[in-house]
Write a protein that holds these residues in place. Structure first.
Motif, PDB file in Angstrom:
ATOM      1  N   ALA A  64       0.829  -1.206   0.000  1.00  0.00           N
ATOM      2  CA  ALA A  64       0.000   0.000   0.000  1.00  0.00           C
ATOM      3  C   ALA A  64       0.865   1.260   0.000  1.00  0.00           C
ATOM      4  CB  ALA A  64      -0.932  -0.009   1.212  1.00  0.00           C
ATOM      5  N   LEU A  65       1.931   1.269   0.790  1.00  0.00           N
ATOM      6  CA  LEU A  65       2.806   2.436   0.820  1.00  0.00           C
ATOM      7  C   LEU A  65       3.502   2.656  -0.515  1.00  0.00           C
ATOM      8  CD1 LEU A  65       4.410   2.180   4.371  1.00  0.00           C
ATOM      9  CD2 LEU A  65       2.660   3.791   3.589  1.00  0.00           C
ATOM     10  N   LEU A  66       3.904   1.572  -1.173  1.00  0.00           N
ATOM     11  CA  LEU A  66       4.535   1.712  -2.487  1.00  0.00           C
ATOM     12  C   LEU A  66       3.560   2.294  -3.514  1.00  0.00           C
ATOM     13  CD1 LEU A  66       6.686  -1.525  -2.741  1.00  0.00           C
ATOM     14  CD2 LEU A  66       7.492   0.826  -2.511  1.00  0.00           C
ATOM     15  N   LEU A  67       2.319   1.850  -3.485  1.00  0.00           N
ATOM     16  CA  LEU A  67       1.313   2.403  -4.396  1.00  0.00           C
ATOM     17  C   LEU A  67       1.078   3.886  -4.140  1.00  0.00           C
ATOM     18  CD1 LEU A  67      -1.362  -0.412  -4.581  1.00  0.00           C
ATOM     19  CD2 LEU A  67      -0.140   0.589  -6.493  1.00  0.00           C
ATOM     20  N   VAL A  68       0.956   4.251  -2.871  1.00  0.00           N
ATOM     21  CA  VAL A  68       0.715   5.650  -2.533  1.00  0.00           C
ATOM     22  C   VAL A  68       1.920   6.512  -2.908  1.00  0.00           C
ATOM     23  CG1 VAL A  68       0.390   7.228  -0.587  1.00  0.00           C
ATOM     24  CG2 VAL A  68      -1.026   5.201  -0.791  1.00  0.00           C
ATOM     25  N   VAL A  69       3.118   6.017  -2.669  1.00  0.00           N
ATOM     26  CA  VAL A  69       4.320   6.769  -3.049  1.00  0.00           C
ATOM     27  C   VAL A  69       4.398   6.919  -4.569  1.00  0.00           C
ATOM     28  CG1 VAL A  69       6.845   6.618  -3.122  1.00  0.00           C
ATOM     29  CG2 VAL A  69       5.648   6.284  -0.979  1.00  0.00           C
ATOM     30  N   ALA A  70       4.036   5.892  -5.315  1.00  0.00           N
ATOM     31  CA  ALA A  70       4.061   5.983  -6.778  1.00  0.00           C
ATOM     32  C   ALA A  70       3.093   7.049  -7.272  1.00  0.00           C
ATOM     33  CB  ALA A  70       3.717   4.626  -7.389  1.00  0.00           C
ATOM     34  N   PHE A  71       1.878   7.058  -6.752  1.00  0.00           N
ATOM     35  CA  PHE A  71       0.920   8.073  -7.178  1.00  0.00           C
ATOM     36  C   PHE A  71       1.316   9.452  -6.664  1.00  0.00           C
ATOM     37  CE2 PHE A  71      -1.605   4.508  -8.394  1.00  0.00           C
ATOM     38  CZ  PHE A  71      -2.328   4.981  -9.471  1.00  0.00           C
ATOM     39  N   GLY A  72       1.940   9.529  -5.501  1.00  0.00           N
ATOM     40  CA  GLY A  72       2.451  10.806  -5.014  1.00  0.00           C
ATOM     41  C   GLY A  72       3.562  11.338  -5.900  1.00  0.00           C
ATOM     42  N   TYR A  73       4.424  10.453  -6.366  1.00  0.00           N
ATOM     43  CA  TYR A  73       5.505  10.872  -7.267  1.00  0.00           C
ATOM     44  C   TYR A  73       4.947  11.371  -8.599  1.00  0.00           C
ATOM     45  CZ  TYR A  73       9.598  10.915 -10.218  1.00  0.00           C
ATOM     46  OH  TYR A  73      10.575  11.310 -11.080  1.00  0.00           O
ATOM     47  N   ILE A  74       3.958  10.663  -9.119  1.00  0.00           N
ATOM     48  CA  ILE A  74       3.329  11.100 -10.363  1.00  0.00           C
ATOM     49  C   ILE A  74       2.698  12.477 -10.172  1.00  0.00           C
ATOM     50  CG2 ILE A  74       1.428  10.635 -11.970  1.00  0.00           C
ATOM     51  CD1 ILE A  74       2.035   7.637 -11.533  1.00  0.00           C
ATOM     52  N   ALA A  75       2.018  12.675  -9.048  1.00  0.00           N
ATOM     53  CA  ALA A  75       1.400  13.973  -8.776  1.00  0.00           C
ATOM     54  C   ALA A  75       2.456  15.057  -8.610  1.00  0.00           C
ATOM     55  CB  ALA A  75       0.533  13.878  -7.521  1.00  0.00           C
ATOM     56  N   TRP A  76       3.546  14.730  -7.939  1.00  0.00           N
ATOM     57  CA  TRP A  76       4.615  15.710  -7.767  1.00  0.00           C
ATOM     58  C   TRP A  76       5.203  16.102  -9.118  1.00  0.00           C
ATOM     59  CZ3 TRP A  76       9.859  15.274  -8.906  1.00  0.00           C
ATOM     60  CH2 TRP A  76      10.642  16.333  -8.465  1.00  0.00           C
ATOM     61  N   ALA A  77       5.426  15.123  -9.983  1.00  0.00           N
ATOM     62  CA  ALA A  77       5.982  15.418 -11.304  1.00  0.00           C
ATOM     63  C   ALA A  77       5.008  16.252 -12.133  1.00  0.00           C
ATOM     64  CB  ALA A  77       6.314  14.119 -12.028  1.00  0.00           C
ATOM     65  N   GLN A  78       3.725  15.985 -12.010  1.00  0.00           N
ATOM     66  CA  GLN A  78       2.746  16.745 -12.776  1.00  0.00           C
ATOM     67  C   GLN A  78       2.560  18.152 -12.222  1.00  0.00           C
ATOM     68  OE1 GLN A  78      -0.736  14.294 -12.822  1.00  0.00           O
ATOM     69  NE2 GLN A  78      -0.043  13.162 -14.611  1.00  0.00           N
ATOM     70  N   SER A  79       2.833  18.358 -10.959  1.00  0.00           N
ATOM     71  CA  SER A  79       2.704  19.703 -10.393  1.00  0.00           C
ATOM     72  C   SER A  79       3.853  20.604 -10.810  1.00  0.00           C
ATOM     73  CB  SER A  79       2.614  19.639  -8.867  1.00  0.00           C
ATOM     74  OG  SER A  79       3.855  19.232  -8.320  1.00  0.00           O
ATOM     75  N   ARG A  80       4.887  20.035 -11.405  1.00  0.00           N
ATOM     76  CA  ARG A  80       6.055  20.793 -11.837  1.00  0.00           C
ATOM     77  C   ARG A  80       5.975  21.221 -13.303  1.00  0.00           C
ATOM     78  NH1 ARG A  80       6.463  21.573  -7.141  1.00  0.00           N
ATOM     79  NH2 ARG A  80       7.870  20.475  -5.770  1.00  0.00           N
TER      80      ARG A  80
END
Length: 129
Positions: A64-80
Protein backbone atom coordinates in the motif's frame (compact mmCIF):
# COMPACT_ATOMS: atom_id res chain seq x y z
CA UNK A 1 16.53 6.54 -15.52
CA UNK A 2 15.05 9.08 -13.10
CA UNK A 3 14.64 11.64 -15.87
CA UNK A 4 12.77 9.10 -17.99
CA UNK A 5 10.46 8.32 -15.07
CA UNK A 6 9.93 12.01 -14.44
CA UNK A 7 9.06 12.70 -18.09
CA UNK A 8 6.76 9.67 -18.20
CA UNK A 9 4.97 10.85 -15.06
CA UNK A 10 4.51 14.33 -16.53
CA UNK A 11 3.04 12.89 -19.74
CA UNK A 12 0.37 10.89 -17.90
CA UNK A 13 -3.05 12.42 -18.08
CA UNK A 14 -4.21 13.79 -14.77
CA UNK A 15 -7.83 13.15 -13.86
CA UNK A 16 -10.07 12.76 -10.86
CA UNK A 17 -9.19 9.05 -10.82
CA UNK A 18 -5.63 9.96 -9.88
CA UNK A 19 -7.06 11.99 -6.99
CA UNK A 20 -9.12 9.07 -5.70
CA UNK A 21 -6.49 6.32 -5.79
CA UNK A 22 -4.42 7.12 -2.65
CA UNK A 23 -7.43 7.31 -0.27
CA UNK A 24 -8.84 4.17 -1.88
CA UNK A 25 -5.57 2.33 -1.28
CA UNK A 26 -5.70 3.42 2.35
CA UNK A 27 -9.33 2.29 2.69
CA UNK A 28 -8.55 -1.12 1.21
CA UNK A 29 -5.51 -1.47 3.47
CA UNK A 30 -7.64 -0.51 6.47
CA UNK A 31 -10.30 -3.03 5.53
CA UNK A 32 -7.79 -5.81 4.91
CA UNK A 33 -5.82 -5.19 8.10
CA UNK A 34 -8.73 -5.19 10.49
CA UNK A 35 -10.76 -7.94 8.83
CA UNK A 36 -7.69 -10.18 8.49
CA UNK A 37 -6.75 -9.66 12.14
CA UNK A 38 -10.33 -10.19 13.32
CA UNK A 39 -10.80 -13.41 11.37
CA UNK A 40 -7.42 -14.85 12.40
CA UNK A 41 -7.96 -13.96 16.06
CA UNK A 42 -11.50 -15.37 16.03
CA UNK A 43 -10.21 -18.67 14.65
CA UNK A 44 -7.19 -19.05 16.92
CA UNK A 45 -8.35 -17.63 20.24
CA UNK A 46 -7.59 -14.56 22.30
CA UNK A 47 -4.25 -15.72 23.72
CA UNK A 48 -2.77 -16.49 20.30
CA UNK A 49 0.45 -14.68 19.46
CA UNK A 50 -0.04 -12.63 16.30
CA UNK A 51 3.31 -13.12 14.55
CA UNK A 52 1.77 -14.42 11.31
CA UNK A 53 -0.87 -11.70 11.43
CA UNK A 54 1.90 -9.12 11.72
CA UNK A 55 3.63 -10.58 8.69
CA UNK A 56 0.50 -10.38 6.56
CA UNK A 57 -0.24 -6.83 7.65
CA UNK A 58 3.41 -5.83 7.10
CA UNK A 59 3.32 -7.12 3.52
CA UNK A 60 0.01 -5.35 2.86
CA UNK A 61 1.42 -2.16 4.39
CA UNK A 62 4.52 -2.20 2.21
CA UNK A 63 2.44 -2.77 -0.95
CA UNK A 64 0.00 0.00 0.00
CA UNK A 65 2.81 2.44 0.82
CA UNK A 66 4.53 1.71 -2.49
CA UNK A 67 1.31 2.40 -4.40
CA UNK A 68 0.71 5.65 -2.53
CA UNK A 69 4.32 6.77 -3.05
CA UNK A 70 4.06 5.98 -6.78
CA UNK A 71 0.92 8.07 -7.18
CA UNK A 72 2.45 10.81 -5.01
CA UNK A 73 5.50 10.87 -7.27
CA UNK A 74 3.33 11.10 -10.36
CA UNK A 75 1.40 13.97 -8.78
CA UNK A 76 4.62 15.71 -7.77
CA UNK A 77 5.98 15.42 -11.30
CA UNK A 78 2.75 16.75 -12.78
CA UNK A 79 2.70 19.70 -10.39
CA UNK A 80 6.06 20.79 -11.84
CA UNK A 81 4.60 21.73 -15.24
CA UNK A 82 6.00 25.00 -16.51
CA UNK A 83 3.74 28.01 -16.49
CA UNK A 84 2.55 30.75 -14.22
CA UNK A 85 3.39 30.93 -10.54
CA UNK A 86 0.79 30.17 -7.84
CA UNK A 87 -2.08 30.72 -7.16
CA UNK A 88 -3.46 28.37 -9.78
CA UNK A 89 -6.89 29.89 -10.10
CA UNK A 90 -7.22 30.61 -13.78
CA UNK A 91 -9.20 28.41 -16.11
CA UNK A 92 -6.27 27.14 -18.14
CA UNK A 93 -5.32 23.54 -18.78
CA UNK A 94 -2.02 23.94 -16.92
CA UNK A 95 -3.75 25.37 -13.84
CA UNK A 96 -6.28 22.53 -13.79
CA UNK A 97 -3.47 20.00 -14.08
CA UNK A 98 -1.53 21.64 -11.26
CA UNK A 99 -4.61 21.83 -9.04
CA UNK A 100 -5.36 18.14 -9.49
CA UNK A 101 -1.69 17.26 -9.04
CA UNK A 102 -1.26 19.26 -5.84
CA UNK A 103 -4.53 17.87 -4.45
CA UNK A 104 -3.42 14.33 -5.28
CA UNK A 105 -0.04 14.97 -3.69
CA UNK A 106 -1.64 16.18 -0.46
CA UNK A 107 -4.03 13.23 -0.40
CA UNK A 108 -1.12 10.86 -1.03
CA UNK A 109 0.71 12.32 1.97
CA UNK A 110 -2.36 12.01 4.15
CA UNK A 111 -2.95 8.44 2.95
CA UNK A 112 0.69 7.54 3.65
CA UNK A 113 0.35 8.63 7.27
CA UNK A 114 -3.07 6.96 7.57
CA UNK A 115 -1.66 3.65 6.33
CA UNK A 116 1.13 3.82 8.90
CA UNK A 117 -1.38 4.51 11.68
CA UNK A 118 -3.63 1.70 10.45
CA UNK A 119 -0.76 -0.79 10.64
CA UNK A 120 0.49 0.44 14.02
CA UNK A 121 -1.81 -1.69 16.26
CA UNK A 122 -0.55 -4.90 14.66
CA UNK A 123 2.97 -4.06 15.79
CA UNK A 124 2.05 -2.75 19.25
CA UNK A 125 -0.11 -5.58 20.57
CA UNK A 126 1.39 -8.96 21.45
CA UNK A 127 -1.71 -11.15 21.25
CA UNK A 128 -5.36 -11.07 20.21
CA UNK A 129 -6.77 -9.86 23.52
Amino acid sequence: MIRKLHKLAQRLKSSLWMLVVPPTVWALHFLFSYVYAAVRCAKSGSAEVIVDIRTGIAVATVVALLLVVAFGYIAWAQSRVRGDLPPYQDSTDEDRLRFLAVSTLMLAGLSFVAILFTALPAFVFEDCR
